[in-house]
Design an enzyme around this catalytic site. Structure first.
Site, PDB file in Angstrom:
ATOM      1  CE  LYS A  15      73.702  64.517 -48.989  1.00 13.87           C
ATOM      2  NZ  LYS A  15      72.499  64.841 -48.169  1.00 13.87           N
TER       3      LYS A  15
ATOM      4  CG  ASP B 212      74.944  62.893 -42.900  1.00 20.99           C
ATOM      5  OD1 ASP B 212      75.970  63.289 -42.375  1.00 20.99           O
ATOM      6  OD2 ASP B 212      73.835  63.507 -43.153  1.00 20.99           O
TER       7      ASP B 212
ATOM      8  CE  LYS C 116      72.278  62.460 -40.505  1.00 19.32           C
ATOM      9  NZ  LYS C 116      70.999  63.351 -40.790  1.00 19.32           N
TER      10      LYS C 116
ATOM     11  CG  ASP D 102      72.877  61.479 -47.014  1.00 22.35           C
ATOM     12  OD1 ASP D 102      71.829  62.082 -47.451  1.00 22.35           O
ATOM     13  OD2 ASP D 102      73.641  62.429 -46.309  1.00 22.35           O
TER      14      ASP D 102
ATOM     15  CG  ASP E 116      72.565  66.293 -40.083  1.00 24.42           C
ATOM     16  OD1 ASP E 116      73.289  65.415 -40.673  1.00 24.42           O
ATOM     17  OD2 ASP E 116      71.495  65.866 -39.636  1.00 24.42           O
TER      18      ASP E 116
ATOM     19  CD  GLU F 279      75.354  65.917 -44.885  1.00 24.02           C
ATOM     20  OE1 GLU F 279      75.000  65.102 -45.847  1.00 24.02           O
ATOM     21  OE2 GLU F 279      75.114  66.296 -43.945  1.00 24.02           O
TER      22      GLU F 279
ATOM     23  NE  ARG G 260      71.492  72.428 -46.629  1.00 23.87           N
ATOM     24  CZ  ARG G 260      70.456  72.779 -46.044  1.00 23.87           C
ATOM     25  NH1 ARG G 260      70.068  73.920 -45.840  1.00 23.87           N
ATOM     26  NH2 ARG G 260      69.681  71.692 -45.522  1.00 23.87           N
TER      27      ARG G 260
END
Length: 488
Positions: free
Chosen positions: A262, A267, A274, A285, A344, A346, A348
């Site tokens: 990933k 993010d 967030k 991230d 959020d 995201e 996956r």
């Protein structure tokens, strides 16, 4: 840094620092005893003063001892056989203590460790030394690197030397890969963008003929139907990239292991924004992608005899007028539709298309690595990586690799009973399953795109970086992955 395995005579071996052990009764190891005799008993006298702490891993630096070594570092062992955790503590403490010197020679291979041989000991010593010397200096106007340039691991004789040498080489590779991952993870989001990662992958391929890099741009991803992936990047001005690094070190007929990282280079959470506190840490991230880069760098440097594909799903998740909205429905590369209830969640969404794309490489195994869920941090803290797999045999192999490497993972449930939590009234599935078992339902989501091959998911949200005063990427799970790939 230069790593060396060598049969040494401590009474003659010159170094900036010799690392020796003393047990709970202040008895020195064989080399320590020989050095003490060469120094006229000075080390023993110092030990009797009680200045060396009693806990395993305590250290005491001696600067005024006459002998071939400019300094002596005493490291506390115990009276019996050490556990692997105790030895790793000694290795880490000694590495931290000597990183400010130009070179050091470690005699810690002379202690006995439960279920471990000299190869394993040497591996842990080299890994600890390599990790200790890392320092992030890229964005400092004035900075100096740690001066340790040479690290030698002692072998008792020629027979032992072969095992120690193998261990040092493997530990060096683990440290190199971990430090590559740490450097990428620590870079700020304005430098480490998806295109920056694509550039790093291309540069790696230029340097090594047995590695090739392919980068899919937004147009190509659209043509392949990667609607889930592109739903994440659409809110950002930074173009996304699907990066594929193919390392061919094994036989042509051997199926590759595919590592999927990933790579959300920053993010914000998108429209599901967030909180501002600690949002700067969302540059981490992409630590899953960073670990894939770390493994690939280690493999090419070690000339590893295996085939591995490193896939990186790189994007930036930003809020804008173009960004995905809660309630939007997108179609993944697999053809399955997804209702986005939270932008959020995201990771996956980029991973599901990357996992579908992974099938084109006809993999033996696919392992994805992702800072996927805060729920995993709540469940396991920072000590263990969350591990999910659709085959118990694969899970057990990864757990065992983590134990050997000291980069531990914990097997989490992937039961069918959790799957209904992803049911949607409007699409084939929704991208979140509610507050309960958040890490499990995230893995369940990914499992719907991995039915054609053996697959494992490593949720590194807790283990990928440290917060607070020691803020920074850890380089995990590079040691675990290399142990799984090469340490059998």
């Amino acid at each position: 840094m230069q790593f060396t395995a060598k049969v040494t005579d401590i009474s003659k071996q010159r170094s900036a620092c010799a690392i020796i052990t003393a047990d709970a009764k202040n008895r020195l190891s064989n080399s320590g005893d020989a050095l003490d005799k060469a120094c006229g008993g000075a080390i023993g006298k110092i030990l009797k003063r009680g200045d060396l702490g009693r806990k395993v891993g305590s250290t005491l630096l001696l600067n005024q001892v006459e002998g071939p070594a400019e300094r002596v570092l005493l490291v506390r062992a115990n009276d019996g056989v050490l556990s692997q955790a105790e030895f790793r503590k000694m290795a880490k403490a000694s590495a931290e203590a000597v990183k400010g010197f130009k070179d050091a020679t470690s005699y810690l291979t002379e202690v006995e460790v439960t279920d471990a041989d000299n190869r394993w000991q040497a591996q842990q010593l080299a890994l600890a030394a390599g990790l200790a010397t890392y320092k992030f200096t890229r964005c400092l106007s004035e900075a100096t690197a740690n001066p340790l340039k040479k690290f030698t691991v002692h072998a008792a004789d020629r027979k032992q030397l072969t095992a120690v040498k193998r261990g040092v080489e493997f530990g060096e590779g683990q440290a190199l890969g971990s430090n590559v991952a740490r450097e990428l993870g620590n870079l700020p989001g304005n430098i480490c963008t998806p295109q920056y990662l694509a550039g790093q992958a291309r540069e790696l391929a230029k340097k090594h003929t047995n590695l090739t890099t392919t980068v899919l741009d937004e147009k190509k991803m659209q043509s392949l139907g990667m609607g889930a992936f592109l739903s994440v990047s659409k809110g950002s001005d930074e173009p996304p990239a699907m990066i594929a690094m193919q390392y061919k070190g094994g036989k042509a007929k051997d199926k590759p292991v595919v590592l999927v990282g990933k790579g959300i280079t920053f993010d914000t959470g998108g429209i599901s924004l967030k909180p501002g506190m600690a949002m700067d840490e969302m540059k981490f991230d992409m630590c899953g992608a960073a670990s894939v880069f770390g493994v690939m760098n280690a493999l090419v440097e070690m000339d590893a005899p295996i085939n591995v594909v490193g896939l990186v799903a790189a994007a930036e998740n930003m809020p804008s007028g173009r960004a995905s909205k809660p309630g939007d429905i997108v179609t993944s590369m697999s053809g399955q539709t997804i209702e986005i209830l939270n932008t959020d969640a995201e990771g996956r969404l980029v991973l599901c298309d990357a996992l579908t794309y992974a099938a084109k490489f006809k993999p033996a195994t696919v392992i994805d690595v992702a800072t996927l869920t805060g729920a995993c941090v709540i469940a396991l803290g920072s000590h263990a990586t969350g591990l999910y797999a659709n085959k118990d045999k694969l899970a057990k192999s990864l757990i065992a690799a983590g134990e050997r490497a000291g980069d531990r993972a914990w097997h989490m449930p992937l039961w069918d009973e959790y799957q209904p939590m992803l049911d949607s009234n409007f699409a084939d599935m929704q991208n979140i399953g509610g507050r309960e078992a958040g890490s499990v339902t995230a893995a369940c989501f990914l499992s719907r795109f991995t039915r054609d091959y053996d697959w494992a998911h490593l949720d590194i949200a807790g283990s990928a970086w440290n917060s607070g005063a020691a803020k920074g990427a850890t380089g995990r799970p590079v040691p675990l992955l290399l142990e799984y790939l090469l340490g059998k």
